[in-house]
Design a protein around this motif. Structure first.
Motif, PDB file in Angstrom:
ATOM      1  N   UNK A   1      11.340  -4.461   9.610  1.00 58.07           N
ATOM      2  CA  UNK A   1      11.692  -4.673  11.013  1.00 58.07           C
ATOM      3  C   UNK A   1      10.523  -4.391  11.948  1.00 58.07           C
ATOM      4  N   UNK A   2       9.575  -3.555  11.506  1.00 57.64           N
ATOM      5  CA  UNK A   2       8.386  -3.291  12.326  1.00 57.64           C
ATOM      6  C   UNK A   2       7.103  -3.674  11.592  1.00 57.64           C
ATOM      7  N   UNK A   3       7.240  -4.500  10.553  1.00 56.90           N
ATOM      8  CA  UNK A   3       6.083  -4.977   9.801  1.00 56.90           C
ATOM      9  C   UNK A   3       5.221  -3.838   9.262  1.00 56.90           C
ATOM     10  N   UNK A   4       5.871  -2.763   8.850  1.00 58.26           N
ATOM     11  CA  UNK A   4       5.166  -1.639   8.236  1.00 58.26           C
ATOM     12  C   UNK A   4       5.073  -1.901   6.739  1.00 58.26           C
ATOM     13  N   UNK A   5       3.884  -1.720   6.182  1.00 61.01           N
ATOM     14  CA  UNK A   5       3.655  -1.950   4.752  1.00 61.01           C
ATOM     15  C   UNK A   5       3.311  -0.613   4.104  1.00 61.01           C
ATOM     16  N   UNK A   6       4.234  -0.034   3.357  1.00 53.80           N
ATOM     17  CA  UNK A   6       3.966   1.268   2.735  1.00 53.80           C
ATOM     18  C   UNK A   6       3.030   1.143   1.542  1.00 53.80           C
ATOM     19  N   UNK A   7       2.368   2.240   1.228  1.00 51.62           N
ATOM     20  CA  UNK A   7       1.576   2.285  -0.003  1.00 51.62           C
ATOM     21  C   UNK A   7       2.482   2.360  -1.224  1.00 51.62           C
TER      22      UNK A   7
ATOM     23  N   UNK B   1      13.462   2.807  -8.677  1.00 49.46           N
ATOM     24  CA  UNK B   1      12.096   2.343  -8.907  1.00 49.46           C
ATOM     25  C   UNK B   1      11.135   2.949  -7.899  1.00 49.46           C
ATOM     26  N   UNK B   2       9.879   3.024  -8.325  1.00 51.24           N
ATOM     27  CA  UNK B   2       8.744   3.227  -7.426  1.00 51.24           C
ATOM     28  C   UNK B   2       7.877   1.990  -7.547  1.00 51.24           C
ATOM     29  N   UNK B   3       7.573   1.390  -6.415  1.00 49.18           N
ATOM     30  CA  UNK B   3       6.720   0.204  -6.368  1.00 49.18           C
ATOM     31  C   UNK B   3       5.598   0.477  -5.380  1.00 49.18           C
ATOM     32  N   UNK B   4       4.405   0.026  -5.705  1.00 47.64           N
ATOM     33  CA  UNK B   4       3.324   0.262  -4.763  1.00 47.64           C
ATOM     34  C   UNK B   4       2.027  -0.404  -5.149  1.00 47.64           C
ATOM     35  N   UNK B   5       1.012  -0.088  -4.366  1.00 47.34           N
ATOM     36  CA  UNK B   5      -0.319  -0.649  -4.573  1.00 47.34           C
ATOM     37  C   UNK B   5      -0.763  -0.423  -6.009  1.00 47.34           C
ATOM     38  N   UNK B   6      -1.326  -1.459  -6.594  1.00 47.19           N
ATOM     39  CA  UNK B   6      -1.704  -1.389  -8.006  1.00 47.19           C
ATOM     40  C   UNK B   6      -2.710  -0.279  -8.265  1.00 47.19           C
ATOM     41  N   UNK B   7      -3.659  -0.079  -7.340  1.00 50.11           N
ATOM     42  CA  UNK B   7      -4.664   0.953  -7.578  1.00 50.11           C
ATOM     43  C   UNK B   7      -4.052   2.342  -7.568  1.00 50.11           C
ATOM     44  N   UNK B   8      -3.025   2.550  -6.737  1.00 47.13           N
ATOM     45  CA  UNK B   8      -2.355   3.849  -6.687  1.00 47.13           C
ATOM     46  C   UNK B   8      -1.464   4.036  -7.912  1.00 47.13           C
ATOM     47  N   UNK B   9      -0.639   3.038  -8.202  1.00 44.82           N
ATOM     48  CA  UNK B   9       0.287   3.141  -9.337  1.00 44.82           C
ATOM     49  C   UNK B   9      -0.459   3.247 -10.670  1.00 44.82           C
TER      50      UNK B   9
ATOM     51  N   UNK C   1      -1.777  -6.683  -4.699  1.00 48.82           N
ATOM     52  CA  UNK C   1      -1.358  -6.519  -6.091  1.00 48.82           C
ATOM     53  C   UNK C   1      -0.551  -5.227  -6.223  1.00 48.82           C
ATOM     54  N   UNK C   2       0.579  -5.308  -6.929  1.00 48.03           N
ATOM     55  CA  UNK C   2       1.476  -4.149  -7.048  1.00 48.03           C
ATOM     56  C   UNK C   2       1.841  -3.885  -8.498  1.00 48.03           C
TER      57      UNK C   2
END
Length: 446
Positions: free
Chosen positions: A275-281, A297-305, A120-121
């Motif tokens: 390209x390396x399947x990295x998923x940022x917070x 924009x800033x997009x990220x994990x719902x709990x962080x945002x 969730x984002x």
């Protein structure tokens, strides 16, 4: 490649550059504009589209810069123009914090869907890349309760006070503008051409510096460009980004991917971390997001945002309705035209030619990049940066009607950022000019 509406897709030099009308405008600029606003190509734009820019003297230049990776869908894309015009006829501004509007919500929905991660984002919209980075740091510090931010050698993150602190290069970005924001710590970047390390080796070096000099328990975020932009299009060795991301997860720090220059199909995927399947917070975006209108924009994990209190994020113009209309149209066009595949085709054409040139040109230390984000690093004496050669090549390209940009911590890199819709014949012609400029300049420098 997809043909764009607008000026003919051809290179034409009606005058020497700058032409007389551009010279007049340059004189007016000198008398009206602060000299801190520099100019790379002294040709004033009158029209642009597809892969060309036409100046006020009628010169048609091949555009291998895209306004620094902004007009990936082409300049004045007709679908983007129509969306902006329709929105402008309805209303141009309310401030989303006063009276919200659907397009802001829809842009956030689109970003939440296309950015990496199945969780969730939430998203928040701003005006510029620097604003996005600054707000990502705010969010990370608030969410973690920690202060330290880790950045890297050769990094560029913007021109505000905080983002200048995050940026590595002094001139022209930082000189004389301090003091800068505190609690920013710089560690070594993976730079395969210059350090010879594998990704895991370079990550171990960086992590050891973080743990000994800062302390894992103090780190709010590790902020990194998956491919460095202004620092020289430095592509980290495979394994470097995944190792940093894993360390963040283990230490409770947040991994922030600055995809302002790399995002939106530029590297052959929607985002370079894919390209390396990295998923940022958290992920920051701007530039290519809205076809030339200011949107970030800033997009990220719902709990962080969601950690930040209501009112803690915002800005008068952030997510302006015209920019949101452009953003939605741009994302739609990227899907419709499959511009990620277009970027890969550009790499196949341009990357192959440039690497072949490098094999016979000792002045080229390395050709690197991904997709339509390619760079040539110029060197002398076994690797010493050659900024003068890069400057000469760029000037010769400009005089011949091809727009290229220089970059790099040492000023010795030419970067190519063509519109993703550029025609193959036009791209090939631009590369012909670039190759001739390199051969002639390198021969004279030898």
């Amino acid at each position: 490649m997809t043909r764009q509406a607008g000026p003919p897709q051809q290179r034409t030099l009606a005058t020497a550059l700058p032409g007389p009308k551009s010279q007049e405008l340059l004189a007016r600029k000198e008398n009206a504009v602060a000299p801190g606003i520099g100019v790379t190509v002294p040709a004033f734009a009158a029209e642009a589209g597809g892969g060309v820019l036409v100046d006020v003297d009628g010169n048609s230049l091949i555009d291998l810069a895209s306004g620094i990776a902004v007009t990936g869908v082409g300049n004045a894309d007709p679908v983007v123009v129509a969306a902006v015009a329709e929105q402008a006829a309805r209303f141009t501004h309310t401030c989303v914090m006063i009276n919200p509007y659907e397009s802001y919500v829809e842009v956030c929905e689109q970003l939440n869907a296309i950015t990496p991660g199945e969780f969730d984002k939430r998203s928040a919209l701003f005006n510029s890349g620097a604003e996005a980075v600054e707000n990502a740091v705010k969010i990370a510090r608030y969410a973690t309760g920690r202060a330290a931010v880790i950045v890297f050698d050769h990094a560029y993150h913007g021109r505000t006070n905080l983002t200048m602190a995050l940026t590595a290069k002094n001139m022209p970005y930082k000189q004389g503008f301090g003091p800068f924001a505190p609690e920013v710590y710089r560690v070594p970047m993976s730079y395969p051409y210059r350090d010879g390390l594998t990704g895991p080796e370079a990550a171990t070096r960086a992590i050891e510096a973080i743990e000994t000099q800062v302390g894992a328990q103090n780190v709010a975020a590790v902020l990194i460009e998956p491919i460095q932009g202004e620092g020289g299009f430095v592509v980290p060795a495979p394994g470097f980004l995944p190792a940093l991301s894993a360390w963040c997860t283990e230490s409770g720090a947040l991994f922030i991917a600055d995809e302002i220059q790399t995002g939106f199909c530029r590297t052959g995927d929607w985002f370079a971390v894919n390209h390396e399947n990295v998923v940022p917070d958290l992920i920051t975006t701007a530039k290519g997001i809205a076809g030339g209108l200011p949107l970030a924009a800033v997009t990220g994990r719902a709990d962080v945002m969601s950690a930040v209190h209501p009112g803690g994020l915002g800005g008068t113009y952030g997510g302006n309705p015209l920019a949101c209309a452009a953003g939605l149209a741009t994302i739609s066009r990227m899907r419709e035209l499959d511009l990620a595949a277009a970027a890969r085709r550009i790499e196949a054409l341009a990357g192959t030619r440039l690497r072949a040139l490098a094999a016979t040109t000792p002045s080229i230390g390395e050709v690197r990049g991904q997709g339509a984000m390619l760079a040539i690093e110029f060197v002398r004496d076994g690797g010493e940066p050659d900024a003068a050669l890069a400057k000469r090549v760029a000037a010769d390209c400009h005089a011949a009607g091809v727009i290229v940009l220089t970059c790099g911590t040492f000023g010795n890199v030419i970067r190519l950022l063509p519109p993703l819709v550029i025609g193959e014949d036009l791209l090939a012609e631009g590369l012909d000019v670039l190759e001739t400029a390199i051969r002639e300049a390198a021969s004279e420098a030898a």
